[in-house]
Structure formats: structure tokens, C-alpha cells
Design an enzyme around this catalytic site. Structure first.
Site, PDB file in Angstrom:
ATOM      1  N   ALA A  77     -30.497  10.749   4.576  1.00  0.00           N
ATOM      2  CA  ALA A  77     -30.839  11.231   3.240  1.00  0.00           C
ATOM      3  C   ALA A  77     -30.973  10.053   2.281  1.00  0.00           C
ATOM      4  O   ALA A  77     -30.350   9.011   2.463  1.00  0.00           O
ATOM      5  CB  ALA A  77     -29.773  12.199   2.749  1.00  0.00           C
ATOM      6  N   PHE A  79     -34.039   8.636   1.224  1.00  0.00           N
ATOM      7  CA  PHE A  79     -35.380   8.046   1.188  1.00  0.00           C
ATOM      8  C   PHE A  79     -36.401   9.067   0.704  1.00  0.00           C
ATOM      9  O   PHE A  79     -37.127   8.814  -0.252  1.00  0.00           O
ATOM     10  CB  PHE A  79     -35.770   7.507   2.566  1.00  0.00           C
ATOM     11  CG  PHE A  79     -36.995   6.631   2.534  1.00  0.00           C
ATOM     12  CD1 PHE A  79     -36.872   5.278   2.258  1.00  0.00           C
ATOM     13  CD2 PHE A  79     -38.255   7.148   2.763  1.00  0.00           C
ATOM     14  CE1 PHE A  79     -37.996   4.455   2.199  1.00  0.00           C
ATOM     15  CE2 PHE A  79     -39.387   6.344   2.713  1.00  0.00           C
ATOM     16  CZ  PHE A  79     -39.256   4.990   2.430  1.00  0.00           C
ATOM     17  N   ASP A  80     -36.450  10.218   1.346  1.00  0.00           N
ATOM     18  CA  ASP A  80     -37.403  11.268   0.966  1.00  0.00           C
ATOM     19  C   ASP A  80     -36.637  12.387   0.271  1.00  0.00           C
ATOM     20  O   ASP A  80     -36.439  13.471   0.812  1.00  0.00           O
ATOM     21  CB  ASP A  80     -38.135  11.782   2.206  1.00  0.00           C
ATOM     22  CG  ASP A  80     -39.326  12.667   1.870  1.00  0.00           C
ATOM     23  OD1 ASP A  80     -39.611  12.850   0.673  1.00  0.00           O
ATOM     24  OD2 ASP A  80     -39.959  13.180   2.809  1.00  0.00           O
ATOM     25  N   PHE A 130     -28.717  10.627  -7.743  1.00  0.00           N
ATOM     26  CA  PHE A 130     -29.321  11.904  -7.330  1.00  0.00           C
ATOM     27  C   PHE A 130     -30.583  12.235  -8.138  1.00  0.00           C
ATOM     28  O   PHE A 130     -30.774  13.378  -8.588  1.00  0.00           O
ATOM     29  CB  PHE A 130     -28.325  13.057  -7.468  1.00  0.00           C
ATOM     30  CG  PHE A 130     -27.192  13.065  -6.483  1.00  0.00           C
ATOM     31  CD1 PHE A 130     -27.195  12.265  -5.360  1.00  0.00           C
ATOM     32  CD2 PHE A 130     -26.089  13.894  -6.694  1.00  0.00           C
ATOM     33  CE1 PHE A 130     -26.137  12.286  -4.454  1.00  0.00           C
ATOM     34  CE2 PHE A 130     -25.027  13.932  -5.790  1.00  0.00           C
ATOM     35  CZ  PHE A 130     -25.052  13.122  -4.667  1.00  0.00           C
ATOM     36  N   SER A 194     -21.054  10.682  -2.776  1.00  0.00           N
ATOM     37  CA  SER A 194     -21.806   9.647  -3.483  1.00  0.00           C
ATOM     38  C   SER A 194     -20.953   9.092  -4.615  1.00  0.00           C
ATOM     39  O   SER A 194     -20.314   9.853  -5.346  1.00  0.00           O
ATOM     40  CB  SER A 194     -23.102  10.219  -4.058  1.00  0.00           C
ATOM     41  OG  SER A 194     -23.699   9.291  -4.945  1.00  0.00           O
ATOM     42  N   THR A 338     -31.109   1.885   5.500  1.00  0.00           N
ATOM     43  CA  THR A 338     -31.176   0.482   5.093  1.00  0.00           C
ATOM     44  C   THR A 338     -31.640  -0.413   6.237  1.00  0.00           C
ATOM     45  O   THR A 338     -32.496  -1.288   6.046  1.00  0.00           O
ATOM     46  CB  THR A 338     -29.811   0.015   4.563  1.00  0.00           C
ATOM     47  OG1 THR A 338     -29.407   0.864   3.484  1.00  0.00           O
ATOM     48  CG2 THR A 338     -29.877  -1.420   4.071  1.00  0.00           C
TER      49      THR A 338
END
Length: 378
Positions: A77, A79-80, A130, A194, A338
């Protein structure tokens, strides 16, 4: 032929003042255009991608939650976020893709600059916050791409809490996102780890987390696999407590791990282009510095649950050996982000080829036999 390493990677690693978020946004925009296009040129380009980056071997296939993962390497999760390139990820060799993080409310995220590459540490530092168009917007995108609900690879959806929603309203916020998307994803991830949404990590406390998971499971009438993504900065006792909670709430699995806030893992004193001391910068670290701790957490989860709770391993995977270490520690699947940016699209194929070599060396018939094989107590 792979154009990434000779052409794009030098730009990524150069000292030029190129905004990593700009590079990411434009790369994703190109993929999204390709995904939407019905032109012969687009079809030829997608065929080229599949031929260049695709690789499958039945020994690497995994079956979890009633889903078939033709390959064990997925896109993490982040990237897109809005799913705008969702149909393209299988063309790039991924066995699954996790979209998001999305929230119930659309939000712009934190102020820029908010994404930094640190090549000397093979790391990234982000405080994205986010940024996304909302869960409902993602639902519209997925309905447009997959009107019949048929997807070439499993699609996961990562759910976060809206920044404007107070912690006291977290339960209803997560449930709202899940309601919008529950028929459109193959599995769902509750992201409470996060570091870039104020107070979010406090929801990892069992007393805070249990009501969220219970409410989502009560809403989960279609029995979609529900997973939890945890931070690497939890102490071992907290990891164990969360593992027991996950089993009690009958979660499908755990994703280990999210980014770390341990800045001592970096060798730099300042982020690129910034004068402020690193210690004062807000954000999370991904990439190679995260590799060891994420693998430790995977091993602890596997031991604690006696291998009964599937784990998706993520954090610092740059090679087949990195992926292998997470698998033998207890991960059934792995994700890259990454490392994929640094190494390029061929990384997915290279990992799979390397995993086959390691299966042969270990005398194992398939990848499932390798899961957790090195997680026994020493």
C-alpha cells in the site's frame, strides 16, 4: 529490455533537486493512462510489460483465504492510493496489489515536501498523511475498471482513519470506508500504524483496537479476509498482545510491518533539501533500515500464533534473499515498495527466480513448505 536501471534509476539517485513525489505521481499517471487506454499501442505496451516482467512457477503459488496468489510478491500500500492503475499491476509481475491507504473522507494529506529519498541508506522518509480521494472515489474507480468484479490478481484495500475524524469516532470512520468498498476488494487491511496521522498509533492498544475490529467483523457479511497492519516500533509484548487479539477477533492475518519512526537507523543528519535536524522531522522510514526489525516481528508473530495466522511480510525487501528471510521467518506472502523503486520493476521477477533457487537448495517442494521453517526458537 529493462529501461529503468540505465535511464530512470540514475535520476532517482542523483543529487538533482527532483521531487520524489513528482516522480512517483508522473510514473503512476503514465500507468493509469495505460490502464484506461483501449488503443492498439497501449495493448502492445502492456504485452511488452507482461513479457518483460512476468514470471510464474507453480512452486511459488500460494493459496490463502480462498484466494490464489500465482506469485507471492505483491505491491505494498502507498503507491497506488486511489487505485488508478489497478489493472496494470499484474502486467508488472505482481501476484497481488494493495491499494490505499484510503479514508472515509477525501483529504489532501500533509504539506509538501513530504516524501524524501535517502539513497545512502537505501531508504525513504515520508509524512504523506493518507492523501487520497476517499473510499467512495476508490469504489467508483474499481467499478469502472472491473464492472464484472473479475480481477487478474487479488486486490487488497488498505483502510485508514480520516484526519478530521476524532479518535473517539474511529470505529464509525473505518466502518464507513469498509461499507463503501467491501464488495470490491479481495482482502482488507486495517491500518492503525502509520505515524503520519495524529494519534493513529494509539489505536494499536488492544483496548482501542478491539472495538474497531469487532465492528468491522460485524459488518463483514461477505466474509472478506480482514487483516491488520502493525508498526515495527511496538515492543515484543505489544506484538504478542495484538497477535492474540487478532486470533480472538478471527482476523485473516497480519501485515508486518509499517514504517518506523526510529531515526537512529539513518546515517544522515538532515533530510535532502532540508536544514532542520533529522530528530525534529515528523514521518516514517521505509526501506533497508527497516529490514531487520520487520523480520523479527514476523518471526515473533509466527511463533506466538504457532503458524496459525498468515503473515504478509513487508519492509526492506531489495532482493530474493531479503524476501526469503521473511518467508522462512513466517511470512506466507511479501510486499515491496521502496525496494521496488530503488531496484526497478525487474525486482519482482528477480525475487521469484531467486526464491526458486533457494527452494531447490533447501530441497523443498514449494514455497508453502518454506514458510516459518526458520522461526523455531534457538
Amino acid at each position: 529490455m529493462d529501461f529503468y536501471r540505465p535511464l530512470l534509476r540514475p535520476l532517482l539517485l542523483s543529487q538533482l533537486n527532483v521531487d520524489p513525489e513528482w516522480l512517483t505521481r508522473n510514473a503512476l499517471g503514465f500507468l493509469a493512462t495505460l490502464a484506461r487506454s483501449r488503443s492498439p499501442l497501449a495493448a502492445n505496451l502492456r504485452s511488452y510489460l507482461r513479457q518483460t516482467y512476468g514470471f510464474q512457477d507453480p512452486r511459488l503459488a500460494m493459496s490463502l483465504w480462498g484466494l490464489t496468489f500465482a506469485t507471492p510478491v505483491g505491491l505494498a500500500a502507498g503507491f497506488d492510493k486511489d487505485g488508478i492503475a489497478a489493472p496494470l499491476w499484474s502486467d508488472l509481475g505482481f501476484g497481488f496489489a494493495e491499494l490505499g491507504t484510503v479514508t472515509a473522507l477525501a483529504q489532501p494529506g500533509n504539506p509538501r515536501p513530504r516524501l524524501f529519498r535517502i539513497p545512502q541508506d537505501l531508504a525513504a522518509f515520508n509524512r504523506m498523511g493518507f492523501n487520497n480521494a476517499s473510499a467512495e472515489a476508490l469504489a467508483d474507480t474499481l467499478r469502472g475498471y472491473f464492472p464484472e468484479g473479475q480481477r487478474s490478481i487479488p486486490i487488497g484495500i488498505n483502510l485508514g482513519k480520516s484526519k478530521l475524524t476524532p479518535l473517539s469516532g474511529a470505529v464509525s470512520d473505518y466502518v464507513s470506508s469498509f461499507r463503501s468498498l467491501r464488495s470490491l476488494g479481495d482482502y482488507f487491511v486495517v491500518n492503525v500504524s502509520s505515524p503520519n496521522t495524529p494519534g493513529l498509533r494509539s489505536l494499536q492498544a488492544v483496548t482501542e483496537l478491539e472495538p474497531i475490529l469487532a465492528a468491522l467483523q460485524a459488518e463483514n457479511t461477505e466474509q472478506r479476509p480482514l487483516l491488520l497492519k502493525i508498526a515495527p516500533d511496538l515492543v515484543d509484548e505489544e506484538v504478542v498482545a495484538i497477535a492474540h487479539l487478532a486470533q480472538r477477533q478471527q482476523l485473516a492475518g497480519i501485515i508486518a510491518t509499517n514504517t518506523t519512526i526510529d531515526k537512529s537507523l539513518l546515517s544522515v543528519e538532515h533530510l535532502p533539501g532540508r536544514r532542520e535536524p533529522l530528530a525534529t522531522e515528523a514521518g516514517g522510514i521505509s526501506g533497508a533500515p527497516l529490514r531487520s526489525r520487520s523480520t523479527e516481528v514476523i518471526r515473533l508473530l509466527h511463533r506466538t500464533t504457532q503458524g496459525q495466522l498468515p503473515i504478509i511480510g513487508v519492509g526492506g525487501i531489495f532482493s530474493a534473499e531479503d524476501a526469503w528471510q521473511k518467508i522462512v521467518a513466517g511470512a506466507s506472502l511479501v510486499q515491496v515498495y521502496t525496494g521496488w523503486v530503488y531496484e526497478g520493476p525487474l525486482l519482482v521477477k528477480t525475487i521469484q527466480q531467486g526464491l526458486l533457487e533457494r527452494l531447490d537448495s533447501a530441497g523443498l517442494p514449494n514455497l508453502a513448505a518454506a514458510v516459518g521453517s526458520a522461526a523455531i526458537d534457538s
